[in-house]
Design a protein around this motif. Structure first.
Motif, PDB file in Angstrom:
ATOM      1  N   VAL A  40       3.788 118.781 -63.263  1.00  0.00           N
ATOM      2  CA  VAL A  40       3.854 117.331 -63.463  1.00  0.00           C
ATOM      3  C   VAL A  40       4.150 117.004 -64.931  1.00  0.00           C
ATOM      4  O   VAL A  40       3.679 117.690 -65.842  1.00  0.00           O
ATOM      5  CB  VAL A  40       2.556 116.638 -62.998  1.00  0.00           C
ATOM      6  N   LEU A  41       4.948 115.963 -65.135  1.00  0.00           N
ATOM      7  CA  LEU A  41       5.215 115.461 -66.483  1.00  0.00           C
ATOM      8  C   LEU A  41       4.528 114.117 -66.651  1.00  0.00           C
ATOM      9  O   LEU A  41       4.502 113.304 -65.728  1.00  0.00           O
ATOM     10  CB  LEU A  41       6.719 115.280 -66.713  1.00  0.00           C
ATOM     11  N   PRO A  42       3.989 113.861 -67.838  1.00  0.00           N
ATOM     12  CA  PRO A  42       3.342 112.580 -68.101  1.00  0.00           C
ATOM     13  C   PRO A  42       4.351 111.507 -68.493  1.00  0.00           C
ATOM     14  O   PRO A  42       5.491 111.809 -68.836  1.00  0.00           O
ATOM     15  CB  PRO A  42       2.408 112.906 -69.273  1.00  0.00           C
ATOM     16  N   THR A  43       3.912 110.263 -68.479  1.00  0.00           N
ATOM     17  CA  THR A  43       4.769 109.137 -68.856  1.00  0.00           C
ATOM     18  C   THR A  43       4.788 108.927 -70.366  1.00  0.00           C
ATOM     19  O   THR A  43       4.732 107.801 -70.842  1.00  0.00           O
ATOM     20  CB  THR A  43       4.326 107.845 -68.147  1.00  0.00           C
ATOM     21  N   SER A  44       4.918 110.008 -71.108  1.00  0.00           N
ATOM     22  CA  SER A  44       5.072 109.887 -72.561  1.00  0.00           C
ATOM     23  C   SER A  44       6.538 109.881 -72.954  1.00  0.00           C
ATOM     24  O   SER A  44       6.870 109.519 -74.079  1.00  0.00           O
ATOM     25  CB  SER A  44       4.307 110.991 -73.286  1.00  0.00           C
ATOM     26  N   TYR A  45       7.430 110.298 -72.067  1.00  0.00           N
ATOM     27  CA  TYR A  45       8.877 110.143 -72.162  1.00  0.00           C
ATOM     28  C   TYR A  45       9.550 110.928 -73.280  1.00  0.00           C
ATOM     29  O   TYR A  45      10.762 110.843 -73.419  1.00  0.00           O
ATOM     30  CB  TYR A  45       9.281 108.659 -72.279  1.00  0.00           C
ATOM     31  N   TRP A  46       8.842 111.686 -74.079  1.00  0.00           N
ATOM     32  CA  TRP A  46       9.461 112.362 -75.216  1.00  0.00           C
ATOM     33  C   TRP A  46      10.372 113.503 -74.788  1.00  0.00           C
ATOM     34  O   TRP A  46      11.257 113.899 -75.541  1.00  0.00           O
ATOM     35  CB  TRP A  46       8.404 112.844 -76.214  1.00  0.00           C
ATOM     36  N   ARG A  47      10.198 114.032 -73.582  1.00  0.00           N
ATOM     37  CA  ARG A  47      11.046 115.125 -73.097  1.00  0.00           C
ATOM     38  C   ARG A  47      12.197 114.566 -72.273  1.00  0.00           C
ATOM     39  O   ARG A  47      11.992 113.774 -71.365  1.00  0.00           O
ATOM     40  CB  ARG A  47      10.227 116.094 -72.254  1.00  0.00           C
ATOM     41  N   PRO A  94      13.392 111.935 -66.981  1.00  0.00           N
ATOM     42  CA  PRO A  94      14.135 111.188 -65.950  1.00  0.00           C
ATOM     43  C   PRO A  94      14.635 112.046 -64.788  1.00  0.00           C
ATOM     44  O   PRO A  94      15.184 111.511 -63.829  1.00  0.00           O
ATOM     45  CB  PRO A  94      15.329 110.591 -66.716  1.00  0.00           C
ATOM     46  N   ASP A  95      14.459 113.348 -64.854  1.00  0.00           N
ATOM     47  CA  ASP A  95      14.858 114.218 -63.744  1.00  0.00           C
ATOM     48  C   ASP A  95      13.762 114.316 -62.679  1.00  0.00           C
ATOM     49  O   ASP A  95      13.951 114.949 -61.648  1.00  0.00           O
ATOM     50  CB  ASP A  95      15.175 115.636 -64.255  1.00  0.00           C
ATOM     51  N   GLN A  96      12.617 113.688 -62.923  1.00  0.00           N
ATOM     52  CA  GLN A  96      11.456 113.795 -62.038  1.00  0.00           C
ATOM     53  C   GLN A  96      11.398 112.638 -61.041  1.00  0.00           C
ATOM     54  O   GLN A  96      11.909 111.559 -61.307  1.00  0.00           O
ATOM     55  CB  GLN A  96      10.158 113.797 -62.865  1.00  0.00           C
ATOM     56  N   THR A  97      10.738 112.866 -59.920  1.00  0.00           N
ATOM     57  CA  THR A  97      10.496 111.794 -58.956  1.00  0.00           C
ATOM     58  C   THR A  97       9.018 111.399 -58.913  1.00  0.00           C
ATOM     59  O   THR A  97       8.668 110.403 -58.291  1.00  0.00           O
ATOM     60  CB  THR A  97      10.942 112.201 -57.534  1.00  0.00           C
ATOM     61  N   ARG A  98       8.170 112.202 -59.579  1.00  0.00           N
ATOM     62  CA  ARG A  98       6.739 111.880 -59.690  1.00  0.00           C
ATOM     63  C   ARG A  98       6.319 112.129 -61.125  1.00  0.00           C
ATOM     64  O   ARG A  98       6.657 113.148 -61.716  1.00  0.00           O
ATOM     65  CB  ARG A  98       5.905 112.739 -58.746  1.00  0.00           C
ATOM     66  N   LEU A  99       5.545 111.188 -61.678  1.00  0.00           N
ATOM     67  CA  LEU A  99       5.078 111.277 -63.058  1.00  0.00           C
ATOM     68  C   LEU A  99       3.592 110.947 -63.120  1.00  0.00           C
ATOM     69  O   LEU A  99       3.095 110.129 -62.334  1.00  0.00           O
ATOM     70  CB  LEU A  99       5.843 110.295 -63.957  1.00  0.00           C
ATOM     71  N   LEU A 100       2.895 111.562 -64.055  1.00  0.00           N
ATOM     72  CA  LEU A 100       1.480 111.262 -64.282  1.00  0.00           C
ATOM     73  C   LEU A 100       1.377 110.092 -65.252  1.00  0.00           C
ATOM     74  O   LEU A 100       1.831 110.173 -66.394  1.00  0.00           O
ATOM     75  CB  LEU A 100       0.760 112.490 -64.855  1.00  0.00           C
ATOM     76  N   ASP A 101       0.794 108.998 -64.797  1.00  0.00           N
ATOM     77  CA  ASP A 101       0.587 107.801 -65.602  1.00  0.00           C
ATOM     78  C   ASP A 101      -0.421 108.110 -66.704  1.00  0.00           C
ATOM     79  O   ASP A 101      -1.577 108.421 -66.410  1.00  0.00           O
ATOM     80  CB  ASP A 101       0.085 106.684 -64.688  1.00  0.00           C
ATOM     81  N   THR A 102      -0.007 108.001 -67.967  1.00  0.00           N
ATOM     82  CA  THR A 102      -0.897 108.341 -69.078  1.00  0.00           C
ATOM     83  C   THR A 102      -1.896 107.238 -69.393  1.00  0.00           C
ATOM     84  O   THR A 102      -2.787 107.444 -70.205  1.00  0.00           O
ATOM     85  CB  THR A 102      -0.098 108.676 -70.353  1.00  0.00           C
ATOM     86  N   GLN A 103      -1.783 106.095 -68.760  1.00  0.00           N
ATOM     87  CA  GLN A 103      -2.745 105.021 -69.004  1.00  0.00           C
ATOM     88  C   GLN A 103      -3.899 105.060 -68.013  1.00  0.00           C
ATOM     89  O   GLN A 103      -5.053 105.036 -68.405  1.00  0.00           O
ATOM     90  CB  GLN A 103      -2.069 103.656 -68.946  1.00  0.00           C
ATOM     91  N   LYS A 104      -3.595 105.136 -66.719  1.00  0.00           N
ATOM     92  CA  LYS A 104      -4.646 105.077 -65.697  1.00  0.00           C
ATOM     93  C   LYS A 104      -4.868 106.386 -64.966  1.00  0.00           C
ATOM     94  O   LYS A 104      -5.837 106.523 -64.241  1.00  0.00           O
ATOM     95  CB  LYS A 104      -4.309 103.994 -64.673  1.00  0.00           C
ATOM     96  N   GLY A 105      -3.929 107.341 -65.098  1.00  0.00           N
ATOM     97  CA  GLY A 105      -4.083 108.628 -64.440  1.00  0.00           C
ATOM     98  C   GLY A 105      -3.579 108.679 -63.020  1.00  0.00           C
ATOM     99  O   GLY A 105      -3.862 109.616 -62.294  1.00  0.00           O
ATOM    100  N   ARG A 106      -2.813 107.683 -62.610  1.00  0.00           N
ATOM    101  CA  ARG A 106      -2.248 107.682 -61.252  1.00  0.00           C
ATOM    102  C   ARG A 106      -1.023 108.588 -61.197  1.00  0.00           C
ATOM    103  O   ARG A 106      -0.354 108.799 -62.201  1.00  0.00           O
ATOM    104  CB  ARG A 106      -1.815 106.272 -60.858  1.00  0.00           C
TER     105      ARG A 106
END
Length: 188
Positions: free
Chosen positions: A123-130, A134-146
């Motif tokens: 899983v990649l987080p929603t920090s977007y630095w990598r 954008p190649d992912q279909t699921r991301l770990l929300d870094t604010q709430k953890g969803r």
């Protein structure tokens, strides 16, 4: 009002000159053409680990009165291209949120405002630095953890201040935002 401001901020383009380190970035965040805060990403490599610090500070004022305040602190540890730890704290206009996660043999164990569960190891987080975000279909929300479901579309190449060109990606679904990466795969 806070959720509409947060949505507007998420959809707002962030522009800045790159910082000194190759992957570090500092953005000024705008809302309706006016600056409302900063978004900083610092990347430090130490041996086989990469440590990432994301700091976001926003403040919206109307007639000299602060009507919305947002502060986000995100610390990530990566090893061999894989997220092995995350610790975030967010104050969204007085609402406290958190995410803590660690790589395990079963995946990536998350404790957060949204609850405790295990997500897939890659899983990649929603920090977007990598750039691969954008190649992912699921991301770990870094604010709430969803765990967020997203659809991403490459929207084309555009000219941005401070760079010759950047590829724009539209992210929709559980997120609604646009991301730009330059020809060196840096978030713009």
């Amino acid at each position: 009002m806070a959720s509409s401001i947060a949505a507007a901020v998420a959809a707002t383009a962030m522009l800045a000159a790159p910082a000194a380190a190759p992957q570090d970035a500092r953005f000024t965040v705008y809302r309706d053409g006016s600056p409302i805060g900063t978004h900083r990403i610092q990347v430090e490599r130490a041996g086989d680990e990469t440590r990432v610090a994301v700091d976001i500070d926003l403040q919206v004022k109307l007639a000299f009165v602060t009507v919305y305040r947002y502060s986000h602190r995100n610390r990530e540890t990566w090893r061999d291209g894989r997220l092995v730890a995350i610790d975030t704290r967010t104050d969204d206009n007085g609402t406290a949120e958190f995410v803590r996660g660690r790589a395990t043999g079963d995946g990536f164990a998350v404790q957060s405002t949204a609850g405790s569960y295990t997500v897939p190891a890659g899983v990649l987080p929603t920090s977007y630095w990598r750039r691969i975000t954008p190649d992912q279909t699921r991301l770990l929300d870094t604010q709430k953890g969803r765990l967020l479901d997203v659809q991403v579309r490459r929207a084309g190449v555009e000219r941005l201040p401070g760079t010759d060109s950047a590829t724009r990606y539209t992210v929709r679904g559980d997120l609604d935002l646009d991301l730009w990466y330059d020809t060196t795969d840096r978030l713009r």
